[in-house]
Design an enzyme around this catalytic site. Structure first.
Site, PDB file in Angstrom:
ATOM      1  N   GLU A 171       0.824  -1.234   0.000  1.00  0.00           N
ATOM      2  CA  GLU A 171       0.000   0.000   0.000  1.00  0.00           C
ATOM      3  C   GLU A 171       0.848   1.268   0.000  1.00  0.00           C
ATOM      4  O   GLU A 171       0.661   2.144   0.843  1.00  0.00           O
ATOM      5  CB  GLU A 171      -0.978  -0.040   1.193  1.00  0.00           C
ATOM      6  CG  GLU A 171      -1.858  -1.288   1.155  1.00  0.00           C
ATOM      7  CD  GLU A 171      -2.711  -1.509   2.410  1.00  0.00           C
ATOM      8  OE1 GLU A 171      -2.661  -0.671   3.332  1.00  0.00           O
ATOM      9  OE2 GLU A 171      -3.407  -2.544   2.472  1.00  0.00           O
ATOM     10  N   ASN A 212       2.102  -4.841  -3.415  1.00  0.00           N
ATOM     11  CA  ASN A 212       0.757  -5.298  -3.045  1.00  0.00           C
ATOM     12  C   ASN A 212      -0.110  -4.103  -2.651  1.00  0.00           C
ATOM     13  O   ASN A 212       0.342  -3.217  -1.914  1.00  0.00           O
ATOM     14  CB  ASN A 212       0.878  -6.265  -1.850  1.00  0.00           C
ATOM     15  CG  ASN A 212      -0.384  -7.042  -1.562  1.00  0.00           C
ATOM     16  OD1 ASN A 212      -0.955  -7.669  -2.456  1.00  0.00           O
ATOM     17  ND2 ASN A 212      -0.841  -7.013  -0.316  1.00  0.00           N
ATOM     18  N   HIS A 248     -10.153  -6.348  -2.412  1.00  0.00           N
ATOM     19  CA  HIS A 248     -11.228  -6.088  -1.438  1.00  0.00           C
ATOM     20  C   HIS A 248     -12.333  -5.322  -2.163  1.00  0.00           C
ATOM     21  O   HIS A 248     -12.237  -4.101  -2.332  1.00  0.00           O
ATOM     22  CB  HIS A 248     -10.705  -5.255  -0.265  1.00  0.00           C
ATOM     23  CG  HIS A 248      -9.699  -5.977   0.576  1.00  0.00           C
ATOM     24  ND1 HIS A 248     -10.036  -7.075   1.345  1.00  0.00           N
ATOM     25  CD2 HIS A 248      -8.379  -5.785   0.754  1.00  0.00           C
ATOM     26  CE1 HIS A 248      -8.951  -7.512   1.981  1.00  0.00           C
ATOM     27  NE2 HIS A 248      -7.936  -6.752   1.637  1.00  0.00           N
ATOM     28  N   GLU A 277      -5.891 -10.923  -1.471  1.00  0.00           N
ATOM     29  CA  GLU A 277      -6.733 -10.715  -0.278  1.00  0.00           C
ATOM     30  C   GLU A 277      -8.207 -10.596  -0.652  1.00  0.00           C
ATOM     31  O   GLU A 277      -8.920  -9.715  -0.155  1.00  0.00           O
ATOM     32  CB  GLU A 277      -6.316  -9.430   0.455  1.00  0.00           C
ATOM     33  CG  GLU A 277      -4.857  -9.356   0.841  1.00  0.00           C
ATOM     34  CD  GLU A 277      -4.485  -8.096   1.623  1.00  0.00           C
ATOM     35  OE1 GLU A 277      -5.377  -7.364   2.090  1.00  0.00           O
ATOM     36  OE2 GLU A 277      -3.273  -7.853   1.775  1.00  0.00           O
ATOM     37  N   ASP A 279     -11.999 -10.443  -0.946  1.00  0.00           N
ATOM     38  CA  ASP A 279     -13.303 -10.605  -0.301  1.00  0.00           C
ATOM     39  C   ASP A 279     -14.255  -9.594  -0.931  1.00  0.00           C
ATOM     40  O   ASP A 279     -13.821  -8.637  -1.569  1.00  0.00           O
ATOM     41  CB  ASP A 279     -13.256 -10.515   1.238  1.00  0.00           C
ATOM     42  CG  ASP A 279     -12.566  -9.275   1.801  1.00  0.00           C
ATOM     43  OD1 ASP A 279     -12.430  -8.271   1.069  1.00  0.00           O
ATOM     44  OD2 ASP A 279     -12.180  -9.302   2.984  1.00  0.00           O
TER      45      ASP A 279
HETATM   46  O1  9MR Z   1      -7.370  -8.551   8.345  1.00  0.00           O
HETATM   47  C1  9MR Z   1      -6.413  -7.769   9.038  1.00  0.00           C
HETATM   48  C2  9MR Z   1      -6.992  -7.323  10.374  1.00  0.00           C
HETATM   49  O2  9MR Z   1      -7.170  -8.435  11.220  1.00  0.00           O
HETATM   50  C3  9MR Z   1      -6.089  -6.288  11.005  1.00  0.00           C
HETATM   51  O3  9MR Z   1      -6.695  -5.776  12.170  1.00  0.00           O
HETATM   52  C4  9MR Z   1      -5.801  -5.171  10.012  1.00  0.00           C
HETATM   53  C5  9MR Z   1      -4.906  -4.112  10.602  1.00  0.00           C
HETATM   54  O4  9MR Z   1      -4.739  -3.054   9.755  1.00  0.00           O
HETATM   55  O5  9MR Z   1      -5.199  -5.703   8.847  1.00  0.00           O
HETATM   56  C6  9MR Z   1      -6.062  -6.569   8.178  1.00  0.00           C
HETATM   57  O6  9MR Z   1      -5.462  -7.021   6.984  1.00  0.00           O
HETATM   58  C7  9MR Z   1      -5.168  -6.022   6.016  1.00  0.00           C
HETATM   59  C8  9MR Z   1      -3.939  -6.476   5.270  1.00  0.00           C
HETATM   60  O7  9MR Z   1      -2.887  -6.748   6.146  1.00  0.00           O
HETATM   61  C9  9MR Z   1      -3.520  -5.452   4.234  1.00  0.00           C
HETATM   62  N1  9MR Z   1      -4.608  -5.116   3.350  1.00  0.00           N
HETATM   63  C10 9MR Z   1      -5.870  -4.762   3.979  1.00  0.00           C
HETATM   64  C11 9MR Z   1      -6.285  -5.841   4.974  1.00  0.00           C
HETATM   65  C12 9MR Z   1      -7.649  -5.527   5.582  1.00  0.00           C
HETATM   66  O8  9MR Z   1      -7.588  -4.360   6.347  1.00  0.00           O
END
Ligand code: 9MR
Length: 360
Positions: A171, A212, A248, A277, A279
């Site tokens: 990101e 990513n 997402h 990722e 969903d």
């Molecule tokens: O799913 C993850 C969640 O449990 C955490 O609290 C969060 C913290 O920022 O990160 C989520 O995963 C993220 C991923 O690492 C990067 N892309 C976005 C995902 C969803 O927020």
């Protein structure tokens, strides 16, 4: 070459017919045949030349037998949802906690699964000691660079030979294609990106190294910024091998355009692509129509992947609504994964299954 076997609208009505199909069996023995509808996703993906993955919540893996069985049965790639992130692995400076990451790598190895490493350099989930040190000036730029180098090197070396793909930087762009304002950009300037890839490559030369991000499914300002960056880095000999598209999506915002074209341009650079990722959330409550649209969106991303020779890995960000991150972040939204809170298969599960059966 096929991208969408069925137009999204056609798929939508088809998936409506299969809404409510079957229930999850919580049986991790990969038995059954494709025809009887019991073959696990990983068996079908294997035939399609694809890794099918999921993010793994380590607390659920430890406590929930049905969850644990399903991770092993359905998927042949796993990503740590949180336990490989910096705040988890180095909670105090110089003090490491690899317990969760080690456990996932071991779990995967026993089940013939590959691991996607997530993630080395991010603006989020940084340890407090690091952000505080930068904020109060006790950690200056030169020291920060050596801290980052040590972090990347230590983590990648620890799992050398066991991680198929690493999300090296996560990101790093804003929506308009400018570099994201982060402690990395502010303190180190844009060269931190190339540095991170070089350090990761030195630590594990065989791991495939990925950029990513989210909102980069189709061709837009942000994905074009990644395309330009990848092209430039590769021309300079920086070891960047992959572009990870998080995926997402939300049904209320529509399906992104030009996904196949986006994958194709990265393939032309000689890069791998992956959905990392996926969903598809919706405004709750879910109903049959929303679930059918969701199924079509999952299928749309999967078909784009299957339609591109560069795309060999398709990962969902959790496979059950029971542990999805979505409701905690987007109030009033959810139902974003392939199965319900009781692991009952949703139309999206059937759509992914059918897509894998049709193959490339
Ligand atoms: O799913 C993850 C969640 O449990 C955490 O609290 C969060 C913290 O920022 O990160 C989520 O995963 C993220 C991923 O690492 C990067 N892309 C976005 C995902 C969803 O927020």
């Amino acid at each position: 070459m096929k991208y969408f076997r069925m137009p999204l609208v056609g798929l939508l009505s088809a998936t409506l017919l299969v809404a409510g199909v079957g229930t999850a069996t919580a049986d991790d023995a990969p038995q059954g045949s494709a025809r009887s509808g019991t073959a696990p996703l990983r068996a079908l993906a294997d035939r399609a030349g694809l890794r099918i993955g999921t993010a793994v919540d380590m607390a659920a893996l430890a406590d929930d037998t049905a969850y644990r069985r399903m991770v092993g049965r359905e998927f042949d790639s796993v990503t740590a949802e949180n336990v490989m992130k910096w705040e988890v692995v180095e909670p105090a400076r110089g003090t490491y906690d690899w317990s969760g990451a080690d456990e996932l790598v071991r779990f995967a190895r026993e089940r013939g699964q590959v691991v996607r490493g997530h993630t080395l350099v991010w603006h989020s989930q940084l340890p407090g000691w690091l952000t505080t040190g930068v904020a109060d000036g006790s950690i200056g730029a030169a020291e920060l660079r050596s801290i980052l180098r040590k972090h990347v090197t230590t983590e990648v070396k620890r799992y050398k030979g066991r991680i198929q793909q690493w999300d090296v930087v996560n990101e790093v762009f804003e929506e308009d294609g400018s570099l994201r304002d982060s402690i990395w950009l502010r303190e180190l300037g844009p060269s931190y990106i190339a540095d991170a890839f070089r350090w990761a490559h030195a630590a594990d030369p065989k791991a495939k190294l990925f950029l990513n991000d989210y909102n980069v499914e189709g061709v837009n300002a942000k994905s074009t910024a990644y395309y330009d960056l990848a092209k430039r880095l590769r021309a300079e000999g920086v070891p960047v091998q992959g572009f990870g598209i998080q995926g997402h999506l939300a049904i209320q915002y529509g399906f992104p355009g030009d996904v196949p074209e986006n994958l194709a341009r990265f393939a032309r650079l000689g890069m791998q692509t992956a959905f990392t990722e996926v969903d598809v959330r919706m405004i709750l409550p879910a109903d049959a129509e929303k679930l059918a649209t969701q199924a079509a969106y999952f299928r749309g991303l999967l078909d784009a992947c299957l339609g591109s020779r560069s795309c060999r890995s398709f990962t969902v960000w959790g496979f059950t609504d029971k542990y999805s991150w979505v409701p905690g972040v987007f109030a009033g939204q959810g139902a974003a994964t392939l199965t319900g809170e009781d692991y009952g298969r949703k139309p999206a599960y059937a759509a992914v299954r059918e897509g894998l059966m049709e193959g490339r």
